[in-house]
Design an enzyme around this catalytic site. Structure first.
Site, short mmCIF file in Angstrom:
data_model
loop_
_atom_site.label_atom_id
_atom_site.label_comp_id
_atom_site.label_asym_id
_atom_site.label_seq_id
_atom_site.Cartn_x
_atom_site.Cartn_y
_atom_site.Cartn_z
N PHE A 94 0.77 -1.23 0.02
CA PHE A 94 -0.12 0.00 0.01
C PHE A 94 0.79 1.24 -0.10
N ALA A 95 2.20 1.27 0.49
CA ALA A 95 2.90 2.47 0.77
C ALA A 95 2.91 3.29 -0.21
N SER A 98 0.05 9.61 -1.52
CA SER A 98 -1.38 9.44 -2.23
C SER A 98 -2.33 10.36 -2.51
N THR A 113 8.93 7.81 -3.68
CA THR A 113 8.22 6.81 -2.84
C THR A 113 7.53 5.69 -3.91
N THR A 147 -4.36 2.16 -8.36
CA THR A 147 -5.62 3.15 -8.34
C THR A 147 -6.40 3.40 -9.60
N ASP A 148 -7.39 3.85 -10.20
CA ASP A 148 -8.09 3.78 -11.11
C ASP A 148 -7.66 5.11 -11.92
N TYR A 173 0.70 12.43 -9.30
CA TYR A 173 0.34 11.13 -8.59
C TYR A 173 0.07 10.09 -9.63
N LYS A 177 1.92 6.22 -9.77
CA LYS A 177 1.31 4.88 -9.74
C LYS A 177 1.39 4.12 -11.04
N TYR A 230 -13.99 22.20 -5.68
CA TYR A 230 -13.05 22.57 -6.78
C TYR A 230 -14.07 22.89 -8.07
N ARG A 237 -16.78 10.88 -9.28
CA ARG A 237 -15.76 9.55 -8.62
C ARG A 237 -16.69 8.42 -8.33
N ASN A 272 -19.04 15.26 -7.04
CA ASN A 272 -18.56 15.84 -5.79
C ASN A 272 -19.85 16.44 -5.03
N ASP A 303 -10.32 25.71 -9.50
CA ASP A 303 -10.42 24.26 -9.67
C ASP A 303 -8.92 23.77 -9.50
P1 NAD Z 1 -2.27 7.24 2.66
O1 NAD Z 1 -1.52 8.28 2.15
O2 NAD Z 1 -3.58 7.11 3.80
O3 NAD Z 1 -1.21 6.04 3.51
C1 NAD Z 1 -0.17 5.89 2.76
C2 NAD Z 1 0.81 5.30 3.96
O4 NAD Z 1 2.13 4.87 3.50
C3 NAD Z 1 1.04 6.04 5.12
O5 NAD Z 1 1.04 5.58 6.54
C4 NAD Z 1 2.58 6.67 4.98
O6 NAD Z 1 3.35 6.75 6.25
C5 NAD Z 1 3.27 5.40 4.33
N1 NAD Z 1 4.25 5.63 3.61
C6 NAD Z 1 4.44 6.81 2.57
N2 NAD Z 1 5.50 6.64 2.18
C7 NAD Z 1 6.34 5.52 2.52
C8 NAD Z 1 7.78 4.92 2.29
N3 NAD Z 1 8.61 5.60 1.51
N4 NAD Z 1 7.85 3.90 2.89
C9 NAD Z 1 7.09 3.48 3.91
N5 NAD Z 1 5.69 3.79 3.99
C10 NAD Z 1 5.39 4.85 3.42
O7 NAD Z 1 -2.88 6.55 1.59
P2 NAD Z 1 -4.13 5.67 1.24
O8 NAD Z 1 -5.22 6.33 1.00
O9 NAD Z 1 -4.06 4.50 2.49
O10 NAD Z 1 -3.72 4.77 0.02
C11 NAD Z 1 -2.99 3.37 0.12
C12 NAD Z 1 -2.68 2.87 -1.14
O11 NAD Z 1 -3.82 2.65 -2.09
C13 NAD Z 1 -1.82 3.74 -2.13
O12 NAD Z 1 -0.81 2.88 -2.82
C14 NAD Z 1 -2.87 4.44 -3.12
O13 NAD Z 1 -2.14 4.84 -4.16
C15 NAD Z 1 -3.94 3.52 -3.19
N6 NAD Z 1 -5.27 3.87 -3.50
C16 NAD Z 1 -6.09 4.79 -2.75
C17 NAD Z 1 -7.20 5.07 -2.88
C18 NAD Z 1 -7.86 5.98 -1.91
O14 NAD Z 1 -9.08 6.29 -2.20
N7 NAD Z 1 -7.35 6.40 -0.87
C19 NAD Z 1 -7.89 4.42 -4.00
C20 NAD Z 1 -7.20 3.55 -4.76
C21 NAD Z 1 -5.85 3.37 -4.54
O1 DAU Z 2 -9.51 7.21 -7.92
C1 DAU Z 2 -8.64 6.61 -6.63
C2 DAU Z 2 -8.01 7.95 -5.99
O2 DAU Z 2 -8.88 8.54 -5.22
C3 DAU Z 2 -6.85 7.54 -5.11
O3 DAU Z 2 -5.79 6.83 -6.04
C4 DAU Z 2 -5.96 8.58 -4.67
O4 DAU Z 2 -5.04 8.33 -3.61
C5 DAU Z 2 -6.98 9.28 -3.53
O5 DAU Z 2 -6.61 10.56 -3.04
C6 DAU Z 2 -8.43 9.73 -4.47
O6 DAU Z 2 -7.87 10.63 -5.27
P1 DAU Z 2 -8.94 11.93 -5.58
O7 DAU Z 2 -8.23 13.34 -6.23
O8 DAU Z 2 -10.07 11.47 -6.48
O9 DAU Z 2 -9.63 12.33 -4.24
P2 DAU Z 2 -9.81 13.66 -3.56
O10 DAU Z 2 -10.32 13.16 -2.09
O11 DAU Z 2 -8.59 14.27 -3.21
O12 DAU Z 2 -10.75 14.34 -4.49
C7 DAU Z 2 -12.02 13.80 -4.83
C8 DAU Z 2 -12.66 14.85 -5.60
O13 DAU Z 2 -13.08 15.80 -5.06
C9 DAU Z 2 -11.85 15.07 -6.71
O14 DAU Z 2 -12.66 15.59 -7.90
C10 DAU Z 2 -11.42 16.68 -6.40
C11 DAU Z 2 -12.69 17.16 -5.26
N1 DAU Z 2 -12.14 18.07 -4.11
C12 DAU Z 2 -11.08 17.53 -3.30
C13 DAU Z 2 -10.84 18.33 -2.29
C14 DAU Z 2 -9.53 17.81 -1.37
C15 DAU Z 2 -12.85 19.11 -3.81
O15 DAU Z 2 -13.51 19.41 -4.56
N2 DAU Z 2 -12.26 19.91 -2.76
C16 DAU Z 2 -11.26 19.49 -1.82
O16 DAU Z 2 -11.14 20.30 -0.96
#
Ligand code: NAD
Ligand code: DAU
Length: 370
Positions: A94-95, A98, A113, A147-148, A173, A177, A230, A237, A272, A303
């Site tokens: 997962f790390a 993000s 990373t 991620t998508d 980002y 990925k 934004y 999403r 959103n 935006d």
């Molecule tokens: P997050 O940012 O909440 O957590 C990331 C974690 O990775 C943190 O605990 C951080 O300390 C650790 N980390 C960062 N750099 C590191 C390094 N160099 N070595 C070791 N640890 C490290 O992220 P998340 O939202 O939990 O996402 C986890 C994974 O899932 C990511 O790979 C992200 O791309 C993927 N993903 C996230 C979403 C989403 O909606 N959040 C959707 C699809 C995929």
């Molecule tokens: O689609 C999967 C991805 O979803 C993951 O890979 C990423 O790690 C995760 O962060 C997320 O990315 P998004 O950019 O879609 O998520 P975020 O929550 O940042 O934003 C969701 C939507 O909301 C996006 O269209 C931007 C908008 N947004 C976000 C923030 C933070 C706003 O309108 N206002 C805001 O303040």
């Protein structure tokens, strides 16, 4: 590339997995889910960046099935040592950095990373896996969580992303990925490393850092602060409750075909602005504000540069091959999530440190109202 002899007495691989990034949002949920569902041990390697939070794992304090190690996935010697000591049957990766907005302000750590770190991890995994004895070698898996966003953006009405969709990433980002997906694929194709990749849509649920849309709207709404949307807020999403993502990863780990990718999504496409209004309604119901409806706080701001307009995941392959479907509807998942943030005010307070406030200034301070 270091090699590993079988453990003491040539014993088989332990019932242990190595999880990277297990102190982050999805990783922490996954560790809770994994230990509850399997009873197996999870060694959790996490650098504890701003996004890593051990408070999310507090309920496991003293449980020997959670072994926390602070460290960087890019530290190959450390990863090699952990693999040799713990002899996991899988790595669940997962790390990552993000957050898309942070990648726009500072892309360097994303390449470091997500690309270099994944490379080092793959090399350590290859060195561990190659000399394993037959059954252990056959059993080992490297599951890459992606991620998508690697697929780019969709126009309204276009079919949802399948696993055949080209990688067309648009943000730093997403590009980092996508690069990591390619490395994982190549390590399978060239070296035979038994990998599986999941590409998931937007997650939401407990323990999400309040820089992402849903937790930011909840914590700002509770504090009576503006809810920054934004642009026109019509970006779409596909939302998935985080525990459903965790169950999908478990299925793919156990029964996914080696070398394949599996899309994971919630069949929950929403703009959103609709998400923000749903949160406002739930806050109005659960924590009414004498000053009026939380919707009064909605503020359209400039935006995100390069903002992807729409993501949608076609998760039929996962359903067809492994029988997985999400358990949660958006209505049930978002209600649970809002309640969790209301019930966990200490967790929220403790993540809102100086560095969190500095980020809010950097990302929102200079955004003009749209
Ligand atoms: P997050 O940012 O909440 O957590 C990331 C974690 O990775 C943190 O605990 C951080 O300390 C650790 N980390 C960062 N750099 C590191 C390094 N160099 N070595 C070791 N640890 C490290 O992220 P998340 O939202 O939990 O996402 C986890 C994974 O899932 C990511 O790979 C992200 O791309 C993927 N993903 C996230 C979403 C989403 O909606 N959040 C959707 C699809 C995929
Ligand atoms: O689609 C999967 C991805 O979803 C993951 O890979 C990423 O790690 C995760 O962060 C997320 O990315 P998004 O950019 O879609 O998520 P975020 O929550 O940042 O934003 C969701 C939507 O909301 C996006 O269209 C931007 C908008 N947004 C976000 C923030 C933070 C706003 O309108 N206002 C805001 O303040």
């Amino acid at each position: 590339m270091a090699g590993y002899a079988p453990g003491p007495g040539g014993r088989n691989l332990d019932v242990t997995i190595l999880v990277t990034g297990g102190a982050g949002f999805i990783g922490a949920n996954f560790i809770h889910d994994w230990i509850a569902a399997t009873g197996e041990t999870a060694v959790n390697l996490d650098a504890l960046t701003y996004a890593g939070n051990l408070e999310s794992l507090e309920a496991l304090a003293g449980d020997p099935r959670h072994v926390f190690v602070r460290g960087d996935i890019g530290d190959r010697a450390l990863v090699e040592r952990l693999l040799g000591e713990h002899r996991p049957r899988a790595i669940v990766h997962f790390a990552a950095e993000s957050h898309v907005d942070r990648s726009i302000h500072g892309p360097g750590t994303f390449v470091q990373t997500n690309v270099n770190g994944t490379f080092e991890l793959l090399e350590a995994a290859r060195g561990y896996w190659s000399p394993l004895p037959g059954p252990d070698r056959a059993r080992f898996r490297f599951l890459h969580v992606s991620t998508d966003e690697v697929y780019g953006t969709l126009r309204p009405g276009e079919p949802a992303f399948t696993e055949e969709h080209r990688h067309l990433p648009n943000s730093p980002y997403a590009a980092s990925k996508a690069a990591s997906d390619h490395l994982v694929r190549a390590w399978h194709h060239t070296y035979g490393l038994p990998v599986v990749t999941t590409n998931c849509s937007n997650n939401y649920g407990p323990y999400q850092f309040p820089e992402k849309l849903i937790p930011l709207m909840i914590v700002n709404g509770l504090a009576g602060k503006p809810l920054p949307v934004y642009g026109d807020g019509m970006q779409v999403r596909d939302w998935l409750y985080v525990r459903d993502h965790c169950s999908a990863i478990r299925e793919v780990l156990e029964r996914g075909r080696i070398g394949e990718t599996y899309n994971v999504g919630g069949w929950n496409e929403k703009p959103n602005i609709e998400i923000v209004h749903t949160i406002c309604s739930l806050l109005d119901e659960l924590r009414p504000d004498p000053a009026g409806s939380h919707a009064r706080l909605v503020t359209h701001v400039a935006d995100r540069p390069g903002h992807d307009r729409r993501y949608a995941i076609d998760a039929r392959k996962l359903e067809r091959e492994l029988g997985w479907r999400p358990a949660e509807t958006f209505e049930s998942g978002i209600r649970k999530t809002v309640r969790w943030y209301l019930d966990n005010a200490d967790w929220v307070r403790n993540v809102q440190t100086g560095s969190y406030r500095a980020w809010l200034d950097q990302n929102y301070g200079h955004r003009e109202h749209a």
